[in-house]
Design an enzyme around this catalytic site. Structure first.
Site, PDB file in Angstrom:
ATOM      1  N   LYS A  39     -11.447  67.883  24.991  1.00  0.00           N
ATOM      2  CA  LYS A  39     -12.660  67.652  25.796  1.00  0.00           C
ATOM      3  C   LYS A  39     -13.076  68.877  26.584  1.00  0.00           C
ATOM      4  CE  LYS A  39      -8.781  65.950  27.637  1.00  0.00           C
ATOM      5  NZ  LYS A  39      -7.750  65.048  27.209  1.00  0.00           N
ATOM      6  N   VAL A  90     -12.218  61.496  24.442  1.00  0.00           N
ATOM      7  CA  VAL A  90     -12.642  60.632  25.557  1.00  0.00           C
ATOM      8  C   VAL A  90     -11.923  59.287  25.478  1.00  0.00           C
ATOM      9  CG1 VAL A  90     -14.590  59.534  26.726  1.00  0.00           C
ATOM     10  CG2 VAL A  90     -14.932  61.710  25.531  1.00  0.00           C
ATOM     11  N   GLY A 111      -8.820  58.346  25.129  1.00  0.00           N
ATOM     12  CA  GLY A 111      -7.684  58.161  24.227  1.00  0.00           C
ATOM     13  C   GLY A 111      -7.973  57.262  23.042  1.00  0.00           C
ATOM     14  N   GLY A 142       3.591  61.600  28.190  1.00  0.00           N
ATOM     15  CA  GLY A 142       2.719  62.486  27.403  1.00  0.00           C
ATOM     16  C   GLY A 142       1.273  62.449  27.836  1.00  0.00           C
ATOM     17  N   GLU A 194      -2.090  66.876  31.137  1.00  0.00           N
ATOM     18  CA  GLU A 194      -2.578  68.096  30.489  1.00  0.00           C
ATOM     19  C   GLU A 194      -1.606  69.252  30.729  1.00  0.00           C
ATOM     20  OE1 GLU A 194      -5.508  68.316  28.588  1.00  0.00           O
ATOM     21  OE2 GLU A 194      -5.391  66.167  28.858  1.00  0.00           O
ATOM     22  N   ASP A 254     -10.568  66.968  34.118  1.00  0.00           N
ATOM     23  CA  ASP A 254     -10.408  66.369  32.782  1.00  0.00           C
ATOM     24  C   ASP A 254     -11.344  65.163  32.619  1.00  0.00           C
ATOM     25  OD1 ASP A 254      -8.667  65.788  30.239  1.00  0.00           O
ATOM     26  OD2 ASP A 254      -8.710  63.912  31.382  1.00  0.00           O
ATOM     27  N   LYS A 256     -14.768  64.543  30.162  1.00  0.00           N
ATOM     28  CA  LYS A 256     -15.035  63.360  29.326  1.00  0.00           C
ATOM     29  C   LYS A 256     -16.414  62.776  29.644  1.00  0.00           C
ATOM     30  CE  LYS A 256     -10.109  62.414  29.036  1.00  0.00           C
ATOM     31  NZ  LYS A 256      -8.961  61.820  29.716  1.00  0.00           N
ATOM     32  N   GLY A 272      -1.639  59.436  25.595  1.00  0.00           N
ATOM     33  CA  GLY A 272      -0.338  59.252  24.962  1.00  0.00           C
ATOM     34  C   GLY A 272      -0.400  59.442  23.452  1.00  0.00           C
TER      35      GLY A 272
END
Ligand code: NAP
Ligand code: HSE
Length: 428
Positions: free
Chosen positions: A107, A134, A136, A189, A192, A203, A207, A304
């Site tokens: 993104k 955007v 996930g 996970g 960033e 972040d 998005k 994730g």
């Protein structure tokens, strides 16, 4: 049977390894659904010797992602490195220049360079797909670009950063410190490579930039977003919000106004019983409002390995099926440059500050709010052990500029001991 669709995967971290796993595990299913095999020709990361928990011996290795992007045996370049400059950008440009389609989860890259890259792709007759960039695993790009294509979109909003939502909910529900909650999010996970992008709201701002471009047919304009992160939120705010029936969420809103496009990404108080208030952990929620459809609510895992790789592979399936779309839903050259509008829609605000515990201190603050045209709805003073008292104020509806004017005046007094925190209260 059509020829296989051959991927080059650059970046073998959380998302890249998730993609490799899906290609291996679901090979038959991908072929059945798209009518062709989906294979990986070559891969790239920084450290070739790292054990990534999955066998990579069948794939050619490139140290340089640009070289990977240029390979003749790659049809689709899958960019999962990250970053708005450097190797990710160079490799995406190289892929487009050598006739490849691109799938990316990046993104930051698209929020900063989406216009130029989209024009480059479309001039070359290529595609850039970015569902994973955007929210996930939620197919929100597909929903906006395809399913809602006939709507005049009036507003897009949502909670779009898993790390921030995870930290805020774990601090509230499990009583974790910020550091403990952050470490858990990292272990899952979500975080960033540069965590300030998450907690600084950047972040999520990236998005929102991408959603706005599709929703309103505007050029991606990250600079037009008013951004505030969660880094000034203290445990006291989380407790005070809970005490008053609210939860704190990093909420993004984009809407057209008569003044231009309003885009903001800020921590807000939302009622704890509302759908947004109920969001836990890394879950994201995106709300889209259109003139024909009314309101759509999309909810799901926002970060994730599995969810993000699922979104990447959804894009790969579209390309394998031969589906074609402009990057932002309409030709990039037709996207408008929209004027930027500061958010001035009135809302109640939550204010927390430290005040000297002496006669007249509260009266001074109340007078300042009154002079700025801000009316007080509720007020609380919490217990304290020294000469400074934590004070909470909930206002009636007012504007952000009136609140900012009042805070400026409070700072100039000799009674404010802790800089006021101001958060908008959203009843969505
Ligand atoms: P990550 O775990 O940090 O992985 C990044 C990968 O890129 C690593 O394999 C790294 O190599 C490789 N890399 C870094 N610099 C490189 C270079 N110069 N040349 C070649 N490879 C290089 O990141 P991630 O979480 O998978 O995120 C990847 C992208 O997906 C980012 O754009 C991120 O914003 C986006 N995204 C992530 C999530 C998520 O939940 N994680 C969700 C949505 C979108 P080494 O492993 O050898 O160091
Ligand atoms: N760091 C991002 C988040 C990853 O926490 O939401 C998903 O985009």
């Amino acid at each position: 049977m059509a020829a296989p669709l051959r991927l080059g995967v650059a970046g073998l971290g959380t998302v890249g390894i998730g993609v490799v796993k899906i290609v291996r595990r679901n090979a038959a299913l991908l072929q059945a659904r798209t009518g062709r095999a989906v294979t990986i020709s070559a891969i790239s990361a920084r450290d070739r010797s790292k054990d990534r928990g999955v066998s990579l011996k069948d794939y050619a290795w490139e140290d340089d992602p640009v070289a990977l992007a240029r390979r003749d045996d790659v049809d689709v370049f899958v960019e999962l490195i990250g970053g708005d400059e450097g190797p990710a950008k160079a490799a995406v440009e190289a892929a487009l220049a050598t006739g490849k389609d691109v799938v990316t989860a990046n993104k930051a890259l698209l929020a900063m360079h989406g216009q130029a890259l989209a024009e480059m792709a479309e001039a070359a007759g290529r595609q850039i797909r970015f569902e994973a960039a955007v929210a996930g695993g939620i197919p929100v790009i597909k929903a906006l670009t395809e399913g809602l294509a006939a709507n005049d979109i009036t507003r897009v909003m949502g909670v779009m950063n898993g790390t921030c939502n995870y930290i805020l909910t774990r601090m509230e529900t499990a009583g974790l410190t910020y550091e403990e909650a952050f470490a858990e999010a990292d272990g899952l996970g979500y975080v960033e490579a540069d965590p300030t992008l998450d907690v600084g709201g950047i972040d999520a701002g990236h998005k929102l930039t991408l959603l706005s471009a599709i929703a309103f047919g505007t050029r991606p304009d990250f600079g037009g977003i008013e951004i505030e992160g969660i880094d000034r939120i203290a445990i006291e705010d989380i407790r005070a919000a809970a005490d008053m029936g609210y939860r704190i969420k990093l909420l993004g809103v984009a809407q057209r106004t008569g003044r231009g496009l309003e885009q903001r990404m800020q921590p807000c108080l939302v009622p704890d019983t509302s759908p947004l208030g109920q969001l836990q952990g890394g879950t994201n929620m995106v709300v889209i409002e259109g003139d024909a459809v009314g309101q759509i609510v999309l909810r799901g895992p926002g970060a994730g390995e599995g969810p993000t790789a699922s979104a990447v592979m959804g894009d790969v399936c579209d390309l394998a099926r031969g589906l074609s779309l402009p990057v932002f839903g309409q030709p990039a050259t037709t996207l408008e440059a929209s004027p930027r509008a500061r958010s001035e829609l009135p809302a109640p605000f939550y204010l927390r500050m430290g005040l000297l515990d002496k006669p007249g201190a509260l009266a001074k603050v109340a007078a300042i709010l009154g002079n700025a045209g801000v009316s007080i709805d509720r007020m609380r003073q919490y217990g304290h052990a020294d000469t400074s008292a934590p004070v909470l104020i909930v206002t009636h509806k007012t504007t952000r500029s009136a609140i900012d004017e009042a805070i400026e005046a409070m700072r100039a007094t000799d009674v404010v001991t802790e800089d006021p925190v101001a958060l908008r209260i959203e009843h969505v």
